[in-house]
Design an enzyme around this catalytic site. Structure first.
Site, short mmCIF file in Angstrom:
data_model
loop_
_atom_site.label_atom_id
_atom_site.label_comp_id
_atom_site.label_asym_id
_atom_site.label_seq_id
_atom_site.Cartn_x
_atom_site.Cartn_y
_atom_site.Cartn_z
N ASP A 8 19.81 -36.54 14.94
CA ASP A 8 19.45 -35.34 14.19
C ASP A 8 17.93 -35.30 14.07
O ASP A 8 17.33 -36.29 13.63
CB ASP A 8 20.08 -35.36 12.79
N ASP A 129 31.35 -26.10 10.79
CA ASP A 129 31.06 -27.04 9.72
C ASP A 129 31.69 -26.51 8.44
O ASP A 129 31.29 -25.45 7.96
CB ASP A 129 29.55 -27.18 9.56
#
Length: 245
Positions: A8, A129
């Site tokens: 990330d 998500d």
């Protein structure tokens, strides 16, 4: 079953967030390309990368770091974060990204996802998500009113390569995968599903190799790899043995 190590990106650095909160970021490596090379050297075969700043900004923000990774590794890379239009998507594919992940635009602009998947078969994935069952968008800053299943079903015949399903409540907290919800989603659609959020130990990897999880394409591992809670060699050996069985 593919185990995707995750990188990330925030401010050009390799970080992990807790529950998608940018204020709760831990920096694990100042050099994402070196981290990518390390994962490749450990034997991983597919890298998962998210441009966190891009997800919030709606356009790529860590392109330099991503391009450095692409120059460093030979394994395929899937990338999400800030990919909201065809020009951005095609620019990344042109630079060598194997598969792009569309999140917010999958909720806001499903026609774009369908067009992209048709134009670039096998190279477009959708990132869903979920927070309390509802899909979050804009870098998880907002929660929509639709469920992951409702959105996944929109793309059932669109040629989407995979659905990456993340349980936000577990992400970065090492609480274990939400396998029940992930498998329920996989059983309800024909698109391959990748589990994400909370993978914590070798037991999670073993659970992914049980018969009930056979429809899953794989899972994403972040913090557990960085913290040393999962030994890459052990995890990859289990997966290899399961494939050979």
């Amino acid at each position: 079953m593919i185990l995707f190590p995750a990188i990330d990106l925030k401010n050009g650095q390799c970080v992990r967030l807790e529950q998608g909160d940018m204020a709760r970021a831990t920096v694990f490596n100042l050099d994402p390309a070196a981290q990518a090379r390390s994962f490749q050297d450990q034997g991983f075969e597919y890298l998962h990368v998210v441009d966190l700043d891009g997800a919030f900004a709606g356009k790529p923000q860590n392109a330099q770091a991503v391009e450095a990774m692409l120059k460093t590794v030979t394994m395929p890379v899937q990338l999400g974060g800030g990919i909201r239009d065809m020009a951005t998507l095609e620019a990344w594919l042109g630079k060598g990204i194997a598969r792009v992940i569309i999140g917010t635009a999958a909720v806001r602009d499903p026609a774009f996802v369908k067009e992209a998947a048709k134009k670039h078969p096998g190279r477009v994935a959708v990132g869903l998500d979920a927070r309390d069952g509802k899909v979050a968008v804009e870098g998880w800053a907002e929660t929509s009113t639709v469920t992951a299943l409702e959105i996944a079903q929109r793309f059932e015949d669109a040629g989407v390569a995979a659905i990456i399903f993340t349980d936000i409540a577990r992400d970065g907290l090492l609480k274990g995968l939400n396998l029940d919800a992930t498998i329920a989603l996989a059983d309800a659609i024909s698109i391959p599903v990748i589990a994400s959020g909370g993978l914590a130990s070798i037991d999670d990897v073993k659970a992914l190799l049980t018969p009930r999880a056979k429809k899953l394409e794989g899972a994403i591992s972040g913090r557990a790899l960085y913290d040393g809670r999962i030994d890459p060699a052990e995890a990859l050996a289990l997966i290899k043995a399961a494939r050979a069985a």
